[in-house]
Design a protein around this motif. Structure first.
Motif, PDB file in Angstrom:
ATOM      1  N   PRO A  62       0.806  -1.236  -0.030  1.00 13.32           N
ATOM      2  CA  PRO A  62       0.188   0.155  -0.038  1.00 13.32           C
ATOM      3  C   PRO A  62       0.766   1.176   0.142  1.00 13.32           C
ATOM      4  O   PRO A  62       1.815   1.252   0.679  1.00 13.32           O
ATOM      5  N   ILE A  63       0.546   2.130  -0.794  1.00 14.42           N
ATOM      6  CA  ILE A  63       1.174   3.571  -0.829  1.00 14.42           C
ATOM      7  C   ILE A  63       0.115   4.514  -0.780  1.00 14.42           C
ATOM      8  O   ILE A  63      -0.370   4.913  -1.800  1.00 14.42           O
ATOM      9  N   PRO A  64      -0.080   4.795   0.651  1.00 12.82           N
ATOM     10  CA  PRO A  64      -1.126   6.034   0.842  1.00 12.82           C
ATOM     11  C   PRO A  64      -1.047   7.333   0.378  1.00 12.82           C
ATOM     12  O   PRO A  64      -1.802   7.758  -0.143  1.00 12.82           O
ATOM     13  N   SER A  65       0.313   7.747   0.274  1.00 12.95           N
ATOM     14  CA  SER A  65       0.654   9.127  -0.247  1.00 12.95           C
ATOM     15  C   SER A  65       0.089   9.019  -1.761  1.00 12.95           C
ATOM     16  O   SER A  65      -0.192  10.549  -2.289  1.00 12.95           O
ATOM     17  N   LEU A  66       0.119   8.234  -2.372  1.00 13.71           N
ATOM     18  CA  LEU A  66      -0.366   8.106  -3.772  1.00 13.71           C
ATOM     19  C   LEU A  66      -1.543   7.551  -4.098  1.00 13.71           C
ATOM     20  O   LEU A  66      -2.017   7.622  -5.289  1.00 13.71           O
ATOM     21  N   LYS A  67      -2.154   6.887  -3.160  1.00 14.44           N
ATOM     22  CA  LYS A  67      -3.383   6.339  -3.195  1.00 14.44           C
ATOM     23  C   LYS A  67      -3.377   5.139  -4.237  1.00 14.44           C
ATOM     24  O   LYS A  67      -4.172   4.913  -5.029  1.00 14.44           O
ATOM     25  N   VAL A  68      -2.320   4.163  -4.117  1.00 17.04           N
ATOM     26  CA  VAL A  68      -2.100   3.176  -4.951  1.00 17.04           C
ATOM     27  C   VAL A  68      -2.000   1.948  -3.980  1.00 17.04           C
ATOM     28  O   VAL A  68      -1.395   2.017  -2.952  1.00 17.04           O
ATOM     29  N   LEU A  69      -2.314   0.835  -4.275  1.00 14.31           N
ATOM     30  CA  LEU A  69      -2.054  -0.398  -4.037  1.00 14.31           C
ATOM     31  C   LEU A  69      -1.291  -1.096  -4.931  1.00 14.31           C
ATOM     32  O   LEU A  69      -1.796  -1.399  -6.132  1.00 14.31           O
ATOM     33  N   LYS A  70      -0.100  -1.556  -4.700  1.00 11.81           N
ATOM     34  CA  LYS A  70       0.669  -2.473  -5.714  1.00 11.81           C
ATOM     35  C   LYS A  70       0.740  -3.813  -5.294  1.00 11.81           C
ATOM     36  O   LYS A  70       0.746  -4.294  -4.093  1.00 11.81           O
ATOM     37  N   ILE A  71       0.405  -4.775  -6.206  1.00 18.43           N
ATOM     38  CA  ILE A  71       0.476  -6.037  -5.852  1.00 18.43           C
ATOM     39  C   ILE A  71       1.305  -6.873  -6.654  1.00 18.43           C
ATOM     40  O   ILE A  71       1.354  -6.798  -8.003  1.00 18.43           O
ATOM     41  N   SER A  72       2.059  -7.789  -6.176  1.00 18.31           N
ATOM     42  CA  SER A  72       2.918  -8.618  -6.872  1.00 18.31           C
ATOM     43  C   SER A  72       3.109 -10.125  -6.544  1.00 18.31           C
ATOM     44  O   SER A  72       2.799 -10.206  -5.676  1.00 18.31           O
ATOM     45  N   TYR A  73       3.057 -10.824  -7.583  1.00 15.95           N
ATOM     46  CA  TYR A  73       2.957 -12.119  -7.353  1.00 15.95           C
ATOM     47  C   TYR A  73       3.808 -12.821  -8.584  1.00 15.95           C
ATOM     48  O   TYR A  73       4.125 -12.254  -9.573  1.00 15.95           O
ATOM     49  N   PRO A  74       4.334 -14.202  -8.105  1.00 15.27           N
ATOM     50  CA  PRO A  74       5.045 -14.874  -9.440  1.00 15.27           C
ATOM     51  C   PRO A  74       4.417 -15.122 -10.642  1.00 15.27           C
ATOM     52  O   PRO A  74       3.192 -15.665 -10.683  1.00 15.27           O
ATOM     53  N   ARG A  75       5.101 -15.060 -11.760  1.00 14.25           N
ATOM     54  CA  ARG A  75       4.526 -15.573 -12.904  1.00 14.25           C
ATOM     55  C   ARG A  75       4.424 -16.902 -13.110  1.00 14.25           C
ATOM     56  O   ARG A  75       5.214 -17.671 -12.516  1.00 14.25           O
ATOM     57  N   PRO A  76       3.459 -17.447 -13.818  1.00 10.59           N
ATOM     58  CA  PRO A  76       3.259 -19.042 -13.841  1.00 10.59           C
ATOM     59  C   PRO A  76       4.352 -19.788 -14.480  1.00 10.59           C
ATOM     60  O   PRO A  76       4.635 -20.867 -14.162  1.00 10.59           O
ATOM     61  N   VAL A  77       5.072 -18.929 -15.467  1.00 11.31           N
ATOM     62  CA  VAL A  77       6.222 -19.408 -16.291  1.00 11.31           C
ATOM     63  C   VAL A  77       7.094 -18.193 -16.498  1.00 11.31           C
ATOM     64  O   VAL A  77       6.609 -17.131 -16.542  1.00 11.31           O
ATOM     65  N   PRO A  78       8.361 -18.642 -16.643  1.00 12.93           N
ATOM     66  CA  PRO A  78       9.177 -17.432 -16.926  1.00 12.93           C
ATOM     67  C   PRO A  78       8.870 -16.666 -17.868  1.00 12.93           C
ATOM     68  O   PRO A  78       8.360 -17.262 -19.076  1.00 12.93           O
ATOM     69  N   GLN A  79       9.242 -15.407 -18.084  1.00  9.91           N
ATOM     70  CA  GLN A  79       9.228 -14.375 -19.066  1.00  9.91           C
ATOM     71  C   GLN A  79       9.729 -15.170 -20.424  1.00  9.91           C
ATOM     72  O   GLN A  79      10.988 -15.297 -20.210  1.00  9.91           O
ATOM     73  N   GLY A  80       9.111 -15.179 -21.488  1.00 11.10           N
ATOM     74  CA  GLY A  80       9.790 -15.427 -22.536  1.00 11.10           C
ATOM     75  C   GLY A  80       9.915 -16.902 -22.985  1.00 11.10           C
ATOM     76  O   GLY A  80      10.260 -17.479 -23.912  1.00 11.10           O
ATOM     77  N   SER A  81       9.475 -17.751 -21.966  1.00 11.27           N
ATOM     78  CA  SER A  81       9.251 -19.123 -22.346  1.00 11.27           C
ATOM     79  C   SER A  81       8.164 -19.687 -23.240  1.00 11.27           C
ATOM     80  O   SER A  81       7.189 -18.862 -23.603  1.00 11.27           O
ATOM     81  N   VAL A  82       8.419 -20.881 -23.775  1.00 17.30           N
ATOM     82  CA  VAL A  82       7.458 -21.253 -24.756  1.00 17.30           C
ATOM     83  C   VAL A  82       6.171 -21.092 -24.410  1.00 17.30           C
ATOM     84  O   VAL A  82       5.166 -20.917 -25.109  1.00 17.30           O
ATOM     85  N   GLU A  83       5.562 -21.208 -23.170  1.00 20.05           N
ATOM     86  CA  GLU A  83       4.211 -21.318 -22.564  1.00 20.05           C
ATOM     87  C   GLU A  83       3.748 -20.040 -22.365  1.00 20.05           C
ATOM     88  O   GLU A  83       2.631 -19.632 -21.919  1.00 20.05           O
ATOM     89  N   GLU A  84       4.664 -18.957 -22.392  1.00 17.75           N
ATOM     90  CA  GLU A  84       4.266 -17.522 -22.059  1.00 17.75           C
ATOM     91  C   GLU A  84       3.268 -17.181 -22.973  1.00 17.75           C
ATOM     92  O   GLU A  84       3.442 -17.048 -24.273  1.00 17.75           O
ATOM     93  N   ARG A  85       2.163 -16.537 -22.433  1.00 19.05           N
ATOM     94  CA  ARG A  85       1.232 -15.850 -23.070  1.00 19.05           C
ATOM     95  C   ARG A  85       0.875 -14.392 -23.197  1.00 19.05           C
ATOM     96  O   ARG A  85       0.244 -13.589 -23.891  1.00 19.05           O
ATOM     97  N   ASP A  86       1.581 -13.633 -22.133  1.00 16.92           N
ATOM     98  CA  ASP A  86       1.664 -12.274 -22.090  1.00 16.92           C
ATOM     99  C   ASP A  86       3.057 -11.927 -21.473  1.00 16.92           C
ATOM    100  O   ASP A  86       3.461 -11.554 -20.687  1.00 16.92           O
TER     101      ASP A  86
END
Length: 101
Positions: A62-86
């Motif tokens: 949470p970043i109250p001064s900016l009125k932002v909630l930042k959420i981070s989570y692990p990717r299901p597969v590494p970036q650029g892998s064959v299974e990557e869709r986004d």
């Protein structure tokens, strides 16, 4: 119940390295931030269920001064892998837009 898309002026997701995704919820005003940033619909367990990850790996910044909630989570597969869709994680925010708060 309002939805995330109704109380946030901007919602975005982006790559946070080859193994992580970050979603930023930019609330529309202090009142909406105060009321909804701590919602059970946005806690680690809820985010884990939406994105299919382990709840212990979800981080909320949470970043109250900016009125932002930042959420981070692990990717299901590494970036650029064959299974990557986004490659840049630019579409991952869409799963949160219709979440009831």
């Amino acid at each position: 119940m309002p939805k995330v898309s109704e109380v946030c002026r901007h919602v975005r997701s982006k790559v946070a390295g080859p193994f992580w995704v970050t979603v930023d919820l930019m609330f529309d005003g202090q009142e909406n931030y105060d009321r909804y940033s701590g919602s059970a619909a946005l806690n680690g367990d809820a985010i884990a269920a939406i994105y299919g990850v382990d709840a212990t790996t979800v981080s909320l910044y949470p970043i109250p001064s900016l009125k932002v909630l930042k959420i981070s989570y692990p990717r299901p597969v590494p970036q650029g892998s064959v299974e990557e869709r986004d490659l840049h994680s630019g579409q991952q925010y869409a799963y949160l837009l219709d979440v009831d708060l």
